[in-house]
Every structure is written in structure tokens, then in C-alpha cells.
Enzyme design. Structure first.
Site, PDB file in Angstrom:
ATOM      1  N   VAL A 129      10.010   4.936  21.725  1.00  0.00           N
ATOM      2  CA  VAL A 129       9.371   4.371  20.518  1.00  0.00           C
ATOM      3  C   VAL A 129       8.040   5.048  20.166  1.00  0.00           C
ATOM      4  O   VAL A 129       7.816   5.439  19.018  1.00  0.00           O
ATOM      5  CB  VAL A 129       9.123   2.855  20.693  1.00  0.00           C
ATOM      6  CG1 VAL A 129       8.653   2.237  19.404  1.00  0.00           C
ATOM      7  CG2 VAL A 129      10.364   2.169  21.178  1.00  0.00           C
ATOM      8  N   LYS A 179       6.771   8.838  30.043  1.00  0.00           N
ATOM      9  CA  LYS A 179       6.148   7.936  31.026  1.00  0.00           C
ATOM     10  C   LYS A 179       5.107   8.680  31.856  1.00  0.00           C
ATOM     11  O   LYS A 179       5.341   9.810  32.283  1.00  0.00           O
ATOM     12  CB  LYS A 179       7.246   7.431  31.974  1.00  0.00           C
ATOM     13  CG  LYS A 179       7.667   6.025  31.718  1.00  0.00           C
ATOM     14  CD  LYS A 179       8.193   5.420  33.019  1.00  0.00           C
ATOM     15  CE  LYS A 179       8.483   3.967  32.817  1.00  0.00           C
ATOM     16  NZ  LYS A 179       9.888   3.690  32.688  1.00  0.00           N
ATOM     17  N   SER A 220      -4.273   5.163  21.409  1.00  0.00           N
ATOM     18  CA  SER A 220      -4.212   3.701  21.401  1.00  0.00           C
ATOM     19  C   SER A 220      -3.764   3.168  20.052  1.00  0.00           C
ATOM     20  O   SER A 220      -4.054   3.750  19.011  1.00  0.00           O
ATOM     21  CB  SER A 220      -5.583   3.109  21.725  1.00  0.00           C
ATOM     22  OG  SER A 220      -5.509   1.698  21.632  1.00  0.00           O
ATOM     23  N   GLY A 221      -3.076   2.034  20.129  1.00  0.00           N
ATOM     24  CA  GLY A 221      -2.670   1.378  18.888  1.00  0.00           C
ATOM     25  C   GLY A 221      -1.256   0.853  18.948  1.00  0.00           C
ATOM     26  O   GLY A 221      -0.758   0.304  17.974  1.00  0.00           O
ATOM     27  N   LYS A 248      -9.879   6.520  27.520  1.00  0.00           N
ATOM     28  CA  LYS A 248      -8.758   5.627  27.191  1.00  0.00           C
ATOM     29  C   LYS A 248      -8.596   4.564  28.281  1.00  0.00           C
ATOM     30  O   LYS A 248      -8.303   3.395  27.992  1.00  0.00           O
ATOM     31  CB  LYS A 248      -7.454   6.432  27.028  1.00  0.00           C
ATOM     32  CG  LYS A 248      -6.209   5.564  26.814  1.00  0.00           C
ATOM     33  CD  LYS A 248      -6.328   4.692  25.588  1.00  0.00           C
ATOM     34  CE  LYS A 248      -5.112   3.942  25.131  1.00  0.00           C
ATOM     35  NZ  LYS A 248      -4.289   3.222  26.044  1.00  0.00           N
ATOM     36  N   HIS A 293     -11.160   2.034  27.682  1.00  0.00           N
ATOM     37  CA  HIS A 293     -10.714   1.264  26.504  1.00  0.00           C
ATOM     38  C   HIS A 293      -9.781   0.147  26.953  1.00  0.00           C
ATOM     39  O   HIS A 293      -9.910  -1.010  26.550  1.00  0.00           O
ATOM     40  CB  HIS A 293     -10.007   2.194  25.510  1.00  0.00           C
ATOM     41  CG  HIS A 293      -9.192   1.474  24.470  1.00  0.00           C
ATOM     42  ND1 HIS A 293      -7.953   0.918  24.754  1.00  0.00           N
ATOM     43  CD2 HIS A 293      -9.428   1.192  23.176  1.00  0.00           C
ATOM     44  CE1 HIS A 293      -7.476   0.327  23.670  1.00  0.00           C
ATOM     45  NE2 HIS A 293      -8.351   0.478  22.691  1.00  0.00           N
ATOM     46  N   ASN A 294      -8.832   0.492  27.811  1.00  0.00           N
ATOM     47  CA  ASN A 294      -7.877  -0.517  28.272  1.00  0.00           C
ATOM     48  C   ASN A 294      -8.542  -1.577  29.134  1.00  0.00           C
ATOM     49  O   ASN A 294      -8.185  -2.759  29.057  1.00  0.00           O
ATOM     50  CB  ASN A 294      -6.729   0.149  29.041  1.00  0.00           C
ATOM     51  CG  ASN A 294      -5.702   0.738  28.098  1.00  0.00           C
ATOM     52  OD1 ASN A 294      -6.040   1.193  27.006  1.00  0.00           O
ATOM     53  ND2 ASN A 294      -4.455   0.745  28.502  1.00  0.00           N
ATOM     54  N   GLU A 301     -10.061  -3.838  26.853  1.00  0.00           N
ATOM     55  CA  GLU A 301      -8.950  -4.599  26.250  1.00  0.00           C
ATOM     56  C   GLU A 301      -8.569  -5.790  27.152  1.00  0.00           C
ATOM     57  O   GLU A 301      -8.395  -6.922  26.678  1.00  0.00           O
ATOM     58  CB  GLU A 301      -7.771  -3.636  26.069  1.00  0.00           C
ATOM     59  CG  GLU A 301      -6.451  -4.230  25.638  1.00  0.00           C
ATOM     60  CD  GLU A 301      -5.354  -3.139  25.609  1.00  0.00           C
ATOM     61  OE1 GLU A 301      -5.553  -2.111  24.932  1.00  0.00           O
ATOM     62  OE2 GLU A 301      -4.318  -3.313  26.278  1.00  0.00           O
ATOM     63  N   ARG A 332     -28.968  -6.230  56.385  1.00  0.00           N
ATOM     64  CA  ARG A 332     -28.405  -4.921  56.777  1.00  0.00           C
ATOM     65  C   ARG A 332     -29.279  -4.259  57.834  1.00  0.00           C
ATOM     66  O   ARG A 332     -28.812  -3.631  58.770  1.00  0.00           O
ATOM     67  CB  ARG A 332     -28.274  -4.007  55.547  1.00  0.00           C
ATOM     68  CG  ARG A 332     -27.240  -4.491  54.535  1.00  0.00           C
ATOM     69  CD  ARG A 332     -27.208  -3.541  53.333  1.00  0.00           C
ATOM     70  NE  ARG A 332     -26.678  -2.242  53.667  1.00  0.00           N
ATOM     71  CZ  ARG A 332     -27.312  -1.087  53.455  1.00  0.00           C
ATOM     72  NH1 ARG A 332     -28.498  -1.079  52.893  1.00  0.00           N
ATOM     73  NH2 ARG A 332     -26.745   0.046  53.772  1.00  0.00           N
TER      74      ARG A 332
HETATM   75  C1  6PG Z   1      -3.159   0.722  23.591  1.00  0.00           C
HETATM   76  C2  6PG Z   1      -2.755  -0.182  24.708  1.00  0.00           C
HETATM   77  C3  6PG Z   1      -1.585   0.368  25.402  1.00  0.00           C
HETATM   78  C4  6PG Z   1      -0.965  -0.686  26.229  1.00  0.00           C
HETATM   79  C5  6PG Z   1      -1.056  -0.622  27.650  1.00  0.00           C
HETATM   80  C6  6PG Z   1      -1.731  -1.811  28.288  1.00  0.00           C
HETATM   81  O1  6PG Z   1      -4.315   1.105  23.627  1.00  0.00           O
HETATM   82  O2  6PG Z   1      -2.338   0.987  22.715  1.00  0.00           O
HETATM   83  O3  6PG Z   1      -3.804  -0.306  25.629  1.00  0.00           O
HETATM   84  O4  6PG Z   1      -1.965   1.519  26.073  1.00  0.00           O
HETATM   85  O5  6PG Z   1      -0.545  -1.795  25.646  1.00  0.00           O
HETATM   86  O6  6PG Z   1       0.225  -0.408  28.056  1.00  0.00           O
HETATM   87  O7  6PG Z   1      -0.862  -2.489  29.004  1.00  0.00           O
HETATM   88  P1  6PG Z   1      -0.802  -3.485  30.174  1.00  0.00           P
HETATM   89  O8  6PG Z   1      -1.357  -4.766  29.641  1.00  0.00           O
HETATM   90  O9  6PG Z   1       0.671  -3.549  30.374  1.00  0.00           O
HETATM   91  O10 6PG Z   1      -1.506  -2.933  31.339  1.00  0.00           O
END
Ligand code: 6PG
Length: 482
Positions: A15, A78, A131-132, A185, A188-189, A192, A448
Site C-alpha cells: 500500500v 519492510k 510519515s503520513g 523519523k 517523530h514516532n 507520536e 554512590r
Molecule cells: C507515520 C507513522 C507510521 C506508523 C508506524 C507507527 O509517521 O506515518 O508513524 O510510521 O504508523 O508504523 O506504528 P506503531 O504504532 O505500530 O509502532
């Protein structure tokens, strides 16, 4: 031999790959070569989208021959071994000066390794975070490419042609060399994850505190989406909460199993932050919250553990909801501040010249964390590019000043009610830690030194010291052991 008619190619037509190929083909001046391991997928894409005028290839050799020089191909397969396999096949048919782009969610150390290996053949390798999701790939993603300056010359205009546009600017910038794009990236995640967890905690508190239904809470999120919290994730939250399950007539959110999955990018962000020594506590708690949810066997045996005696009810619904909104905003500022801190530390460690302002700008459109708010981050870095802590920028300090009392009330309410709010509370603790005049880290240093002679520094004079704990407890100067 096919004519070299395509200026860009895509390998991997699942996709994301096919949507990206269609996006490329829809832009003026692009002719797109396509290749997939099984030719069936290529045929399907060709027949479903004749308007794209794709140039199909059945073998890597044909694919290479159909590309103009320097050949440029984006791999959309992948992450992990499949990516390595495609790179190896492309290296065999490409020539020095050509460009291989990995558009998957690769782990940045892999990208650094691959870039180094491919560079030895004279071919350019670019790790690009994209991303997106599916829609972004088709209509305009946010793109975070790393790699060499040389490859950016060819790649820049192509990526700019397909990226999302925010306030007239394409959401793509050359992030830095080798793994810089995939590093950004990854963070970014991580952000997220934090953003999603914070929203989930806000929903849970409102639902359990006010008894409102998911559909009613959807309206609250829709309303929030018109203000300073405006973002893609808030918008889709309202959509998800509004959805009714066709089979049971229940809100969909009530029939979805409450075990959150993860493909690993959040964990990488946390692991990397741990090795860089950067406290990304909001991102870490969000990642751990997914892990906690996904252990049904542990949750099953823990269900009878005692919680607070009293029912959780909120007296003033309106002001509680406003408190939650402000707590969400303040915690979100912390999550972004921590994420940008990690990028700054990563750039220093790996010698990447990353422009943090430019990163916030390319996240304004196309990506999952796109939000109003990113304009304010861009402003903050424009005013002070070397800003050490994002939340100290005047705009964010003002926002937190406004939110602070609410934020504390919400964390207290969650603790008293026995509602888990790990991201809210860890963000508040981070905030209180970073602004503290003095931290109990002094005691940790004393401990320590006691058990391991790890030494300490003093506030009143230079040097490194050790107290002779097992002797007469006098202090001596010592060698710095950290
Ligand atoms: C993006 C998303 C994308 C994604 C990941 C996160 O920026 O388009 O971050 O990379 O949805 O697969 O996924 P998980 O929640 O499965 O770790």
C-alpha cells in the site's frame, strides 16, 4: 532493452509503495518506473491506475534500464532484511552516482551501516523517513531524508514535488548526512506515541470523571481541535470516538481490545535516548503504557489489587474538562521539548548539522503529529536556534504558566481516583525536575560515593572529592570517576 524514460523508480508495491508511486506519477514532470518482487502486484497496479502511465519492470535489470541517469529509486519494503535484500539487488544493477532511497521505517544505525557500505560502490544511499500513513503517501507526506549533499541535488526537487505543503512550503528538508533522516523519523514516532497516550489519558479521565459517552467526548475533542490543540491526532480521536460498531451497536472504542500494539519505533526512541542520556520520560511512559496494556496474564492476576475506596466523580464538569485540556497541552509541550532535545543530542553525537526549526516546519503538514503548535516551535527556534530547552521559549513558558494549576489538579485527581495517567504525571515531574533549583541528585551522589567511592563534586570549590566512609569519614580529594 527498454528506453530509459523514467526519472524515478519505486521498489515494493504494497500500500505505501503503490500510493507513493501514484503520488509521484501525478506530479508534473515525473515518469515512474515500478518494480515488485512478484510481478502480479505490478500488473494489478498497472491495470488499476492506467492514468499514472507507470513504466513496469519484471526484473531488476529491466528496472535499472528504464531509469534515466543518475538512476533514482525509492525502496518501500519492510524494514530489516527485506530492505537489505533489495539494496543488494539494486547495487548489482546500478552504477556510481545513482541513488538508492530507503523510504521505510529503518532503525537509524542500520541506515548508517547501509550508507557506508553502499557508498563504497560509488552509489548514493539515502535513508528517508516518510510519515503520513497510506493517505499521506498518496496525497503528500512529510519527508525526512538523510544521505549525501550530492544525492539531495537530484532527490530534492523530486521529493519536494510529492511532499505535503504547509503554509506554502513543502514538508521536506535535507535533514543531515547518513542516518539523520531516519533518526528524526524515529523521534517523530516517539513523539507520536506520547501524543497518542496523552490524548488517551485525557479521554479516560473525562470519561471516568464525568460519565460522558464516547460520542459526547468526541464533541469535546472536536471543539479542542478548533483551538491551540488543533492537530491531526485530536481530529482523528474525535472520529474514532464517534464510531459505532455495526455489529453490537456499541461505541467502537468499547469493543476494541484494550491492548495497544507497537512496531518498535517508540522503543527505539527510548533506547536511543537512554544511550544518549536524554530524559524522554513522556515518550518512555507512552511506550511502557502500551507494554503494560499488552500483558493480559499480568492484568488478569492484578485486577483484585485494591484501589481507592471512593467513587471518582467530578463536581464541576466544565472546569474539570478545561483542566484536562490544559494538562494535555502542557504535557504535550513537554513531550515535544523532550523529543527535540533528543534530536539535538543525536545531532551532536553523530555529527549531523540538524536545523531544529526546519524539522518543526516539515512536521507542520503531511505527518501524523502535524499540528498548529509546530508553528510555535518553528518560531522558538527561529528566535533562538541554540535554545537548550524548548519549553523555556517565551510562548511555551506562557502556555505552561497558564496551564500549571490545572495540570497539577488533574494529576492529583488521577492519583486520588486510581486512574493511570503515566504520561501526564511523568511530564509534570519532568517539568518540576528541570526547573528545580536543587535536586536530590546530591543525595544520590552521596550514596554512590558511600558504597562505591564514585566521588562527588562540591558546590563551593572546584575539584573531585571522596569521603572515607569506612574510615574516619574525613573528606579527601580524589580522581574524577563520574
Ligand atoms: C507515520 C507513522 C507510521 C506508523 C508506524 C507507527 O509517521 O506515518 O508513524 O510510521 O504508523 O508504523 O506504528 P506503531 O504504532 O505500530 O509502532
Amino acid at each position: 532493452m527498454p528506453e530509459a524514460s523514467a526519472n524515478i523508480g519505486v521498489v515494493g508495491l504494497a500500500v505505501m509503495g503503490s500510493n507513493l508511486a501514484r503520488n509521484l506519477a501525478s506530479r508534473e514532470g515525473n515518469t515512474v518506473a515500478i518494480f515488485n518482487r512478484s510481478y502480479e502486484k505490478t500488473e494489478t497496479l498497472l491495470s488499476e491506475h492506467p492514468e499514472a502511465e507507470f513504466v513496469p519492470a519484471a526484473t531488476y535489470r529491466e528496472f535499472a534500464d528504464s531509469l534515466q541517469k543518475p538512476r533514482t529509486a525509492i525502496i518501500m519494503v519492510k524494514a530489516g532484511r527485506p530492505t537489505d535484500a533489495v539494496i543488494d539487488s539494486l547495487v548489482e544493477v546500478f552504477e556510481p552516482g545513482d541513488i538508492i532511497v530507503d523510504g521505510g521505517n529503518a532503525y537509524f544505525p542500520d541506515t548508517i551501516r547501509r550508507e557506508k557500505a553502499v557508498r563504497e560502490t560509488g552509489i548514493n544511499f539515502v535513508g528517508a523517513g516518510i510519515s503520513g500513513g497510506e493517505e499521506g503517501a498518496l496525497l503528500g507526506p512529510s519527508i525526512m531524508p538523510g544521505g549525501s549533499d550530492e544525492s539531495w541535488v537530484t532527490l530534492g526537487p523530486i521529493l519536494k514535488s510529492i511532499a505535503a505543503v504547509a503554509e506554502g512550503e513543502p514538508c521536506v528538508t535535507h535533514v543531515g548526512h547518513d542516518g539523520a533522516g531516519h533518526f528524526v523519523k524515529m523521534v517523530h514516532n516517539g513523539i507520536e506515541y506520547a501524543d497518542m497516550q496523552l490524548i488517551a489519558e485525557a479521554y479516560d479521565l473525562i470519561r471516568r470523571g464525568t460519565g460522558k459517552s464516547p460520542a459526547e467526548i468526541a464533541e469535546i475533542f472536536a471543539e479542542w481541535n478548533t483551538g491551540e490543540l488543533e492537530s491531526y491526532l485530536i481530529e482523528i480521536t474525535a472520529e474514532v470516538l464517534r464510531q459505532v460498531d455495526a455489529e453490537t451497536g456499541q461505541p467502537l472504542v468499547d469493543v476494541i481490545l484494550d491492548q495497544a500494539g507497537a512496531k518498535g519505533t517508540g522503543a527505539w526512541t527510548v533506547q536511543t535516548a537512554l544511550s544518549l542520556g536524554v530524559p524522554v520520560s513522556g515518550i518512555a511512559e507512552a511506550t511502557f503504557a502500551r507494554s503494560l496494556s499488552s500483558h493480559p496474564e499480568q492484568r488478569a492476576v492484578s485486577g483484585d489489587l485494591p484501589g481507592p475506596e471512593d467513587e471518582f466523580t467530578v463536581e464541576d464538569t466544565e472546569s474539570f474538562i478545561e483542566d484536562v485540556r490544559l494538562a494535555l497541552y502542557a504535557s504535550k509541550i513537554v513531550a515535544y521539548s523532550q523529543g527535540f532535545d533528543e534530536i539535538r543530542a543525536g545531532a551532536a553525537e553523530y555529527d549531523w548539522n540538524i536545523d531544529l526549526g526546519a524539522i518543526s516546519k516539515i512536521w507542520r503538514g503531511g505527518c501524523i503529529i502535524r499540528a498548529q503548535f509546530l508553528n510555535r516551535i518553528a518560531d522558538a527556534y527561529q528566535a533562538e536556534p541554540g535554545l537548550p530547552v524548548l519549553l523555556t521559549a517565551p510562548y511555551f513558558t506562557e502556555a505552561i504558566t497558564r496551564a500549571q494549576a490545572s495540570w497539577r489538579r488533574v494529576v492529583i485527581a488521577a492519583a486520588e481516583a486510581g486512574i493511570p495517567a503515566p504520561a501526564f504525571s511523568s511530564s509534570l515531574s519532568y517539568y518540576d525536575g528541570i526547573r528545580a533549583d536543587r535536586l536530590p541528585a546530591a543525595l544520590v551522589q552521596g550514596q554512590r560515593d558511600f558504597f562505591g567511592a564514585h566521588t562527588y563534586k562540591r558546590i563551593d570549590k572546584p575539584g573531585t572529592f571522596h569521603t572515607q566512609w569506612s574510615g574516619d569519614r574525613t573528606e579527601i580529594e580524589a580522581e574524577d570517576t563520574h
